[in-house]
Design a protein around this motif. Structure first.
Motif, PDB file in Angstrom:
ATOM      1  N   TYR A 120       0.815  -0.991  -0.220  1.00  0.00           N
ATOM      2  CA  TYR A 120       0.296   0.309  -0.320  1.00  0.00           C
ATOM      3  C   TYR A 120       0.965   1.558   0.072  1.00  0.00           C
ATOM      4  N   PHE A 121       1.412   1.428   1.120  1.00  0.00           N
ATOM      5  CA  PHE A 121       2.605   2.521   0.739  1.00  0.00           C
ATOM      6  C   PHE A 121       3.441   2.924  -0.611  1.00  0.00           C
ATOM      7  N   SER A 122       3.973   2.022  -0.998  1.00  0.00           N
ATOM      8  CA  SER A 122       4.880   1.939  -2.128  1.00  0.00           C
ATOM      9  C   SER A 122       3.992   2.318  -3.183  1.00  0.00           C
ATOM     10  N   LYS A 123       2.955   2.042  -3.323  1.00  0.00           N
ATOM     11  CA  LYS A 123       1.959   2.353  -4.457  1.00  0.00           C
ATOM     12  C   LYS A 123       2.607   4.355  -4.454  1.00  0.00           C
ATOM     13  N   ASN A 124       2.595   4.671  -3.566  1.00  0.00           N
ATOM     14  CA  ASN A 124       2.814   6.007  -4.318  1.00  0.00           C
ATOM     15  C   ASN A 124       4.704   6.333  -3.674  1.00  0.00           C
ATOM     16  N   GLN A 125       5.474   5.351  -4.242  1.00  0.00           N
ATOM     17  CA  GLN A 125       6.573   5.871  -3.961  1.00  0.00           C
ATOM     18  C   GLN A 125       7.028   5.735  -5.316  1.00  0.00           C
ATOM     19  N   SER A 126       8.129   6.509  -5.656  1.00  0.00           N
ATOM     20  CA  SER A 126       9.115   6.605  -6.987  1.00  0.00           C
ATOM     21  C   SER A 126       9.934   5.574  -7.314  1.00  0.00           C
ATOM     22  N   ASN A 127      11.055   4.862  -5.652  1.00  0.00           N
ATOM     23  CA  ASN A 127      12.212   4.494  -5.217  1.00  0.00           C
ATOM     24  C   ASN A 127      11.402   3.067  -5.290  1.00  0.00           C
ATOM     25  N   LYS A 128      12.150   2.040  -5.244  1.00  0.00           N
ATOM     26  CA  LYS A 128      12.098   0.602  -5.394  1.00  0.00           C
ATOM     27  C   LYS A 128      12.050   0.371  -3.904  1.00  0.00           C
ATOM     28  N   ILE A 129      12.218  -0.921  -3.091  1.00  0.00           N
ATOM     29  CA  ILE A 129      11.629   0.020  -1.685  1.00  0.00           C
ATOM     30  C   ILE A 129      12.902  -2.120  -2.533  1.00  0.00           C
ATOM     31  N   THR A 130      13.801  -1.681  -0.831  1.00  0.00           N
ATOM     32  CA  THR A 130      14.637  -3.276  -1.010  1.00  0.00           C
ATOM     33  C   THR A 130      14.406  -4.056   0.609  1.00  0.00           C
ATOM     34  N   ILE A 131      14.012  -5.349   0.283  1.00  0.00           N
ATOM     35  CA  ILE A 131      14.039  -5.956   1.984  1.00  0.00           C
ATOM     36  C   ILE A 131      14.683  -6.143   2.187  1.00  0.00           C
ATOM     37  N   LEU A 132      15.807  -6.148   3.471  1.00  0.00           N
ATOM     38  CA  LEU A 132      16.498  -6.932   4.139  1.00  0.00           C
ATOM     39  C   LEU A 132      15.967  -8.017   5.059  1.00  0.00           C
ATOM     40  N   VAL A 133      16.372  -9.617   4.964  1.00  0.00           N
ATOM     41  CA  VAL A 133      15.752  -9.814   6.031  1.00  0.00           C
ATOM     42  C   VAL A 133      16.293 -11.675   6.283  1.00  0.00           C
ATOM     43  N   ALA A 134      17.241 -11.707   7.376  1.00  0.00           N
ATOM     44  CA  ALA A 134      18.142 -12.749   7.940  1.00  0.00           C
ATOM     45  C   ALA A 134      16.677 -14.146   8.748  1.00  0.00           C
ATOM     46  N   THR A 135      16.732 -14.650   8.357  1.00  0.00           N
ATOM     47  CA  THR A 135      16.473 -15.704   8.702  1.00  0.00           C
ATOM     48  C   THR A 135      16.523 -16.888   9.597  1.00  0.00           C
ATOM     49  N   SER A 136      16.854 -17.495  10.984  1.00  0.00           N
ATOM     50  CA  SER A 136      16.672 -19.458  11.111  1.00  0.00           C
ATOM     51  C   SER A 136      15.904 -19.923  10.495  1.00  0.00           C
ATOM     52  N   GLY A 137      14.920 -19.735   9.834  1.00  0.00           N
ATOM     53  CA  GLY A 137      14.602 -20.982   9.656  1.00  0.00           C
ATOM     54  C   GLY A 137      13.127 -20.794   8.765  1.00  0.00           C
ATOM     55  N   ASP A 138      12.067 -20.098   9.627  1.00  0.00           N
ATOM     56  CA  ASP A 138      10.702 -19.676   9.381  1.00  0.00           C
ATOM     57  C   ASP A 138      10.354 -18.005   8.503  1.00  0.00           C
ATOM     58  N   THR A 139      11.132 -17.429   9.009  1.00  0.00           N
ATOM     59  CA  THR A 139      10.331 -15.814   8.805  1.00  0.00           C
ATOM     60  C   THR A 139      11.019 -15.579   7.409  1.00  0.00           C
ATOM     61  N   GLY A 140      12.620 -16.735   6.484  1.00  0.00           N
ATOM     62  CA  GLY A 140      12.467 -15.933   5.236  1.00  0.00           C
ATOM     63  C   GLY A 140      11.249 -16.948   4.458  1.00  0.00           C
ATOM     64  N   GLY A 141      10.797 -18.042   4.089  1.00  0.00           N
ATOM     65  CA  GLY A 141       9.657 -18.593   3.478  1.00  0.00           C
ATOM     66  C   GLY A 141       8.694 -17.817   4.213  1.00  0.00           C
ATOM     67  N   ALA A 142       8.283 -17.197   5.043  1.00  0.00           N
ATOM     68  CA  ALA A 142       6.622 -16.335   5.140  1.00  0.00           C
ATOM     69  C   ALA A 142       6.483 -15.602   4.474  1.00  0.00           C
ATOM     70  N   VAL A 143       8.443 -14.261   4.726  1.00  0.00           N
ATOM     71  CA  VAL A 143       8.518 -13.233   3.879  1.00  0.00           C
ATOM     72  C   VAL A 143       8.814 -13.310   2.328  1.00  0.00           C
ATOM     73  N   ALA A 144       9.125 -14.464   1.979  1.00  0.00           N
ATOM     74  CA  ALA A 144       9.431 -14.863   0.576  1.00  0.00           C
ATOM     75  C   ALA A 144       7.712 -15.277  -0.010  1.00  0.00           C
ATOM     76  N   ASN A 145       6.911 -15.468   1.082  1.00  0.00           N
ATOM     77  CA  ASN A 145       5.887 -15.636   0.325  1.00  0.00           C
ATOM     78  C   ASN A 145       4.772 -13.996   0.288  1.00  0.00           C
ATOM     79  N   GLY A 146       4.838 -13.574   1.295  1.00  0.00           N
ATOM     80  CA  GLY A 146       4.077 -12.621   1.526  1.00  0.00           C
ATOM     81  C   GLY A 146       4.621 -11.425  -0.404  1.00  0.00           C
ATOM     82  N   PHE A 147       6.093 -11.756   0.163  1.00  0.00           N
ATOM     83  CA  PHE A 147       6.540 -10.742  -0.818  1.00  0.00           C
ATOM     84  C   PHE A 147       6.086 -10.873  -2.286  1.00  0.00           C
ATOM     85  N   LEU A 148       6.081 -12.040  -2.743  1.00  0.00           N
ATOM     86  CA  LEU A 148       6.781 -12.544  -3.987  1.00  0.00           C
ATOM     87  C   LEU A 148       5.554 -11.091  -4.695  1.00  0.00           C
ATOM     88  N   GLY A 149       6.022 -11.152  -5.953  1.00  0.00           N
ATOM     89  CA  GLY A 149       4.996 -10.336  -6.761  1.00  0.00           C
ATOM     90  C   GLY A 149       4.911  -9.545  -6.380  1.00  0.00           C
TER      91      GLY A 149
END
Length: 431
Positions: A120-149
């Motif tokens: 929702y916030f990025s609709k009004n942003q001209s710059n691309k947002i880069t998400i950096l995330v470290a994962t010990s297991g489950d965070t990575g998959g959840a974030v990948a699924n949530g942000f895919l596409g």
């Protein structure tokens, strides 16, 4: 609602700015300027409300006016569009099953809420947002699924090579599109240190707009309150529950304490840790010492220096006695974890994952000294993610559902990287 940095050297920001930045310019974590208190009738009416209405009421005061009410209702509805059953394993101990989402882990809630807020916030942003995330297991998959596409957002996930389960690794390495996985030759703490260093790097911040999807991000952290309210909606005991939380980076327990501070009835919290037990050590001694990470079978909790501990201290006004009266810490070994999985399965026909087993063992120990006070554990991941541990405990690996079997038909795509910040920085600047 405004947010301040716990390092006290950055200006106040609103929810939108805190979510996009992830971490304050002074490298501190954001914290709400005030803790909202829910009206008593909200708690009394929980059983009559839909989970969407509960989620909306929980998050609205933290979001403020940066997202219109109808948009926020849509976001929370998509966040909680799966089940959160509270099932009693036996009299006295229930399990809040948080693994019925798309990646079979509790982090689906925070990742889905945050991804939809950022979209929702990025609709009004001209710059691309880069998400950096470290994962010990489950965070990575959840974030990948949530942000895919999601347009306007790239996601870079750092994970420790050889230290996540096969299902976890496939979930974060097979997405493609705007998701990139970096396989780091090190521990989760090493991955987290590299992410934090990038946020502090002027060269990188001049070249790209960074944000974090770890629980240091307020959108990830605060939205985890929702399922504590959904659990209480189903709680039928006469007294408030004791809640045992499997704890690694401590975002989950921190969200639970925030829910308690806003008015949710809780009798006591248990910080259930594996041998990476810096916080239980603090609760016993009043001394906090970060520790080198020790790999365990409950790998998502293999964190030696939990980021959200400073937020918990702020929630407790840095008062050790008050903290100690609300939270107990327990350290559970791998051997006890395996034994717990085996005994609960044989005696109650209920299959715990290693993280839930740590919580169960901790709650059981607490009950022995507190008149069997009724409580529940947070069962944070589906046992299918940990076939080796389950096989060791009960002699057979858990049956993998069709939704997960599809992962094994996909090709793993990761970029191997040395455990050195210079390599990571060069990679980011070359993108």
């Amino acid at each position: 609602m405004k947010y301040f940095s716990l390092n006290k050297q950055s200006p106040l920001v609103n929810f939108k700015e805190a979510t996009i930045l992830g971490q304050a310019p002074d490298k501190g974590l954001y914290f709400p300027e005030q803790i909202p208190i829910h009206a008593p009738d909200f708690i009394d009416q929980l059983t009559k409300l839909s989970k969407e209405e509960i989620a909306f009421r929980v998050m609205e005061p933290f979001v403020g006016d940066v997202i219109p009410a109808d948009e926020l209702y849509r976001i929370v509805s998509e966040t909680v569009n799966f089940q959160f059953p509270l099932n009693f394993i036996h009299a006295g101990i229930a399990s809040l099953e948080l693994y019925h989402g798309p990646t079979f882990a509790f982090k689906d809630v925070g990742a889905r809420f945050m991804s939809r807020c950022l979209s929702y916030f990025s609709k009004n942003q001209s710059n691309k947002i880069t998400i950096l995330v470290a994962t010990s297991g489950d965070t990575g998959g959840a974030v990948a699924n949530g942000f895919l596409g999601v347009e306007g957002i790239d996601v870079i996930i750092l994970y420790p090579s050889g230290k996540v389960s096969p299902v976890q690794e496939l979930q974060l390495t097979t997405c493609g599109e705007n998701i990139t996985a970096l396989e780091i030759d090190g521990s989760f703490d090493d991955c987290q240190a590299m992410v934090k260093a990038a946020f502090a790097d002027d060269d990188i911040n001049a070249a790209m707009q960074l944000s974090s999807a770890n629980s240091i991000n307020v959108a990830r952290w605060l939205s985890q309150q929702i399922y504590y309210f959904l659990a209480y909606q189903q709680w039928e005991e006469k007294t408030a529950p004791v809640i045992a939380v499997p704890s690694g980076n401590f975002g989950n327990l921190c969200a639970g304490i925030m829910a308690y501070k806003t008015g949710l009835p809780v009798k006591h919290f248990i910080a259930a840790c594996n041998v990476n037990d810096a916080v239980p050590y603090y609760l016993q001694t009043s001394i906090f010492k970060s520790k080198p990470t020790t790999p365990t079978i409950s790998n998502a909790m293999d964190v030696g220096n939990p980021s959200n501990f400073v937020r918990i201290l702020e929630l407790m006004n840095h008062e050790y006695i008050a903290f100690n009266s609300l939270v107990s810490g327990y350290t559970i070994s791998d051997e006890t974890t395996i034994q717990t999985i085996r005994e609960v399965y044989q005696q109650n026909n209920y299959l715990l994952d290693p993280h839930g087993a740590v919580a169960y063992a901790a709650l059981q120990q607490y009950q022995q000294n507190h008149n069997n006070a009724a409580g529940y554990i947070l069962e944070t991941a589906d046992p299918i993610k940990f076939p080796d541990a389950i096989n060791t405990a009960i002699g057979v690996a858990p049956k993998i559902p069709l939704a997960a079997m599809e992962l094994f038909t996909k090709e793993k795509r990761s970029i191997p990287m040395l455990n050195e910040y210079a390599s990571f920085k060069d990679y980011l600047l070359s993108r």
